[in-house]
Design a protein around this motif. Structure first.
Motif, PDB file in Angstrom:
ATOM      1  N   ARG A  25      73.946  -3.831  58.091  1.00 53.97           N
ATOM      2  CA  ARG A  25      74.525  -5.026  57.502  1.00 53.97           C
ATOM      3  C   ARG A  25      76.022  -5.114  57.747  1.00 53.97           C
ATOM      4  O   ARG A  25      76.548  -6.148  58.167  1.00 53.97           O
ATOM      5  N   THR A  29      78.259  -7.761  60.090  1.00 61.47           N
ATOM      6  CA  THR A  29      79.346  -8.638  59.635  1.00 61.47           C
ATOM      7  C   THR A  29      80.609  -8.436  60.461  1.00 61.47           C
ATOM      8  O   THR A  29      81.366  -9.373  60.671  1.00 61.47           O
ATOM      9  N   ILE A  34      82.788 -11.766  60.908  1.00 58.27           N
ATOM     10  CA  ILE A  34      82.880 -12.253  59.533  1.00 58.27           C
ATOM     11  C   ILE A  34      83.959 -11.434  58.833  1.00 58.27           C
ATOM     12  O   ILE A  34      84.782 -11.960  58.111  1.00 58.27           O
ATOM     13  N   TYR A  35      83.925 -10.123  59.080  1.00 58.40           N
ATOM     14  CA  TYR A  35      85.107  -9.297  58.805  1.00 58.40           C
ATOM     15  C   TYR A  35      85.846  -9.111  60.121  1.00 58.40           C
ATOM     16  O   TYR A  35      85.231  -8.796  61.139  1.00 58.40           O
ATOM     17  N   HIS A  47      82.258  -3.037  45.955  1.00 60.56           N
ATOM     18  CA  HIS A  47      81.440  -3.264  47.130  1.00 60.56           C
ATOM     19  C   HIS A  47      80.017  -2.734  46.917  1.00 60.56           C
ATOM     20  O   HIS A  47      79.030  -3.405  47.224  1.00 60.56           O
ATOM     21  N   GLN A  50      78.138  -4.994  44.698  1.00 63.41           N
ATOM     22  CA  GLN A  50      77.735  -6.223  45.381  1.00 63.41           C
ATOM     23  C   GLN A  50      76.529  -5.990  46.277  1.00 63.41           C
ATOM     24  O   GLN A  50      75.614  -6.809  46.350  1.00 63.41           O
ATOM     25  N   LEU A  51      76.535  -4.884  46.984  1.00 58.90           N
ATOM     26  CA  LEU A  51      75.451  -4.627  47.934  1.00 58.90           C
ATOM     27  C   LEU A  51      74.193  -4.094  47.239  1.00 58.90           C
ATOM     28  O   LEU A  51      73.118  -4.068  47.833  1.00 58.90           O
ATOM     29  N   GLY A  52      74.390  -3.650  45.998  1.00 56.58           N
ATOM     30  CA  GLY A  52      73.229  -3.159  45.278  1.00 56.58           C
ATOM     31  C   GLY A  52      72.849  -1.735  45.645  1.00 56.58           C
ATOM     32  O   GLY A  52      71.683  -1.372  45.598  1.00 56.58           O
ATOM     33  N   ILE A 159      77.727 -20.806  64.131  1.00 55.63           N
ATOM     34  CA  ILE A 159      76.835 -20.502  63.017  1.00 55.63           C
ATOM     35  C   ILE A 159      76.785 -21.697  62.065  1.00 55.63           C
ATOM     36  O   ILE A 159      75.750 -21.969  61.459  1.00 55.63           O
ATOM     37  N   ARG A 171      68.761 -19.993  62.665  1.00 56.76           N
ATOM     38  CA  ARG A 171      70.051 -19.401  62.338  1.00 56.76           C
ATOM     39  C   ARG A 171      70.086 -17.918  62.691  1.00 56.76           C
ATOM     40  O   ARG A 171      71.029 -17.414  63.277  1.00 56.76           O
TER      41      ARG A 171
ATOM     42  N   ALA B   5      79.471 -17.963  56.684  1.00 54.28           N
ATOM     43  CA  ALA B   5      78.530 -16.857  56.530  1.00 54.28           C
ATOM     44  C   ALA B   5      79.063 -15.742  55.654  1.00 54.28           C
ATOM     45  O   ALA B   5      78.539 -14.649  55.645  1.00 54.28           O
ATOM     46  N   MET B   6      80.130 -16.047  54.887  1.00 55.11           N
ATOM     47  CA  MET B   6      80.774 -14.976  54.138  1.00 55.11           C
ATOM     48  C   MET B   6      79.815 -14.280  53.204  1.00 55.11           C
ATOM     49  O   MET B   6      79.900 -13.063  53.022  1.00 55.11           O
ATOM     50  N   ASP B   7      78.921 -15.014  52.601  1.00 54.85           N
ATOM     51  CA  ASP B   7      78.009 -14.386  51.661  1.00 54.85           C
ATOM     52  C   ASP B   7      77.178 -13.307  52.321  1.00 54.85           C
ATOM     53  O   ASP B   7      76.746 -12.367  51.681  1.00 54.85           O
ATOM     54  N   ALA B   8      76.993 -13.433  53.614  1.00 51.37           N
ATOM     55  CA  ALA B   8      76.220 -12.428  54.349  1.00 51.37           C
ATOM     56  C   ALA B   8      76.858 -11.057  54.238  1.00 51.37           C
ATOM     57  O   ALA B   8      76.225 -10.043  54.508  1.00 51.37           O
ATOM     58  N   ALA B   9      78.108 -11.024  53.844  1.00 51.32           N
ATOM     59  CA  ALA B   9      78.806  -9.744  53.797  1.00 51.32           C
ATOM     60  C   ALA B   9      78.697  -9.095  52.428  1.00 51.32           C
ATOM     61  O   ALA B   9      78.880  -7.896  52.292  1.00 51.32           O
ATOM     62  N   THR B  10      78.389  -9.863  51.406  1.00 46.76           N
ATOM     63  CA  THR B  10      78.462  -9.298  50.067  1.00 46.76           C
ATOM     64  C   THR B  10      77.182  -9.410  49.259  1.00 46.76           C
ATOM     65  O   THR B  10      77.105  -8.853  48.186  1.00 46.76           O
ATOM     66  N   SER B  11      76.205 -10.142  49.768  1.00 47.56           N
ATOM     67  CA  SER B  11      75.002 -10.316  48.955  1.00 47.56           C
ATOM     68  C   SER B  11      74.193  -9.026  48.909  1.00 47.56           C
ATOM     69  O   SER B  11      74.334  -8.155  49.760  1.00 47.56           O
ATOM     70  N   ARG B  12      73.386  -8.913  47.897  1.00 48.83           N
ATOM     71  CA  ARG B  12      72.608  -7.695  47.691  1.00 48.83           C
ATOM     72  C   ARG B  12      71.711  -7.385  48.872  1.00 48.83           C
ATOM     73  O   ARG B  12      71.151  -8.279  49.491  1.00 48.83           O
ATOM     74  N   LEU B  13      71.572  -6.114  49.141  1.00 48.15           N
ATOM     75  CA  LEU B  13      70.744  -5.687  50.259  1.00 48.15           C
ATOM     76  C   LEU B  13      69.316  -5.449  49.806  1.00 48.15           C
ATOM     77  O   LEU B  13      69.068  -5.038  48.680  1.00 48.15           O
TER      78      LEU B  13
END
Lengths: 240, 240
Positions: A25, A29, A34-35, A47, A50-52, A159, A171, B5-13
DNA sequence: ATGGAATGGGCTAGACTTCGATCCATGCAA
DNA sequence: TTGCATGGATCGAAGTCTAGCCCATTCCAT
């Protein structure tokens, strides 16, 4: 049962441990810009939340990215995990790209098919808000100076179009193609065809505004075809 | 960093446990008709070995598939795990399909884009052996009587073309589209347009034999467009 | 009938993973 | 110097996955 795909039923599975999922993941990014180089990840504790995953797992993942030279960590109050500029031996890279030219060409075909489809669909579905987003990324590209900044703005545009196409498979396909194509290509740090790209994006945006799928698809198709020709030239140009 | 796509970096895995990975893989092979109703999985011990997981994990996965009504297990010397015929309330299904028509249309667009691309690429890359495989699946389709047999032959043909295109991303895309499109559609058990499909496949095969990418792409495009129109008719036809 | 063989089912001990919590080390800023 | 936000390290508890063993069921050849 002599199927083409029979092996798909019996070949060994890849069961990734949690940290590998995190690595994928985060790498994704970074490779999608994205980063970007210089950006910092959120503080470890945040962090991980957020990622769980737990801090330990997140740290394991960051070790891997560090090993790959993608990020760097520093301690202290202003420390953290920073995304690095990716530098590689340009000649070695060029050789590597040439070796896998056939594969890259496949990715380029794949990209063309999917982004054209995305543009066609987006033409009749894009919202005013999304149009503004595309415009913003064109403006962001105008002033950028590094390949990284360029690619970030470029990713945001492409994107964005895929997002507007409102189809998850599309996508994902667009993202996958970008990663395969640009991860190594960008490290070449070639002369940017900025003006060409910007006007191509402007043409695509204009086509999307008219709501004409064919026109949007053609505009995207021309843009990607040109881009691939330029990339080929960069790969094949004599070492310097 | 206000990226699309920022959420792609922080959403739960999503960190899947091993059995989930196994479930996905097995479900995929069933939904692609690689395993067909009546087929049996290999004996547990062998199967687990092949997949690279323990028997316990494999069994957990099979429990899930059982719960979904996809397979059935029987003990004893001639027992094993058997793939079931998938039956659903046709009316409920038709309603469900109508509700998600917009989404399905996206998948159909995605499919068209990728399979046309695959056909174009395959035209200049397909081997004699692969051509024979396609021919075999056309012949297999000639004699089939159930939707399941039909879909198995159909999958074999389309995935065969994707395979010949020699691009992993393309093949994956073709598979994904098939799963999304046909998993529910097939349960409708509609009248098969067998002759139409067979002659369309013959045209595609002929085009591939000439090695002309444009012709192959056009043939595939026409085939899929027709198919989608037929599917639409089945979905929208008044309940019976 | 009976015994053999092949199947899935169940159980357990142990290795490995992941987590949450706690405390330590670093380095900047007030 | 002190405060404090950062990453670093460690530990025990809980969860997951495995390998190995034996049981239960079913069919079939004898």
């Amino acid at each position: 049962m002599q199927h083409v795909a029979m092996d798909a039923a019996t070949s060994r599975l890849d069961i990734p441990p949690a940290y590998e999922v995190v690595v994928d993941r985060l790498r994704r990014t970074i490779l999608l810009s994205i980063y970007r180089p210089g950006d910092k990840f959120p503080p470890e504790r945040v962090h991980a939340e957020q990622l769980g995953v737990s801090r330990v797992t997140l740290r394991e993942a960051i070790r891997v990215l560090e090993g790959e030279g993608l990020v760097e960590t520093r301690r202290g109050a202003t420390g953290g995990v920073t995304v690095l500029d990716r530098r590689v031996s340009v000649d070695a890279l060029r050789r590597r790209l040439r070796d896998s030219l056939g594969e890259l060409e496949g990715v380029s075909d794949f990209r063309l098919a999917n982004e054209r489809c995305a543009a066609e669909r987006a033409a009749t579905r894009i919202t005013r808000e999304q149009l503004e987003g595309l415009e913003a990324s064109i403006n962001a590209m105008r002033d950028c100076e590094s390949v990284a900044e360029f690619r970030a703005a470029d990713s945001s545009f492409h994107i964005g179009v895929a997002q507007a196409a409102d189809c998850a498979l599309l996508r994902r396909a667009v993202e996958d193609a970008r990663i395969e194509l640009f991860t190594y290509l960008d490290a070449l740090d070639y002369e940017l065809a900025l003006p060409t790209t910007i006007s191509a994006h402007r043409r695509i945006l204009a086509a999307l505004r008219t709501g004409d799928p064919k026109r949007a698809g053609r505009a995207m198709g021309r843009h990607l075809t040109t881009t691939w020709a330029e990339a080929l030239a960069v790969i094949e140009e004599p070492a310097g």
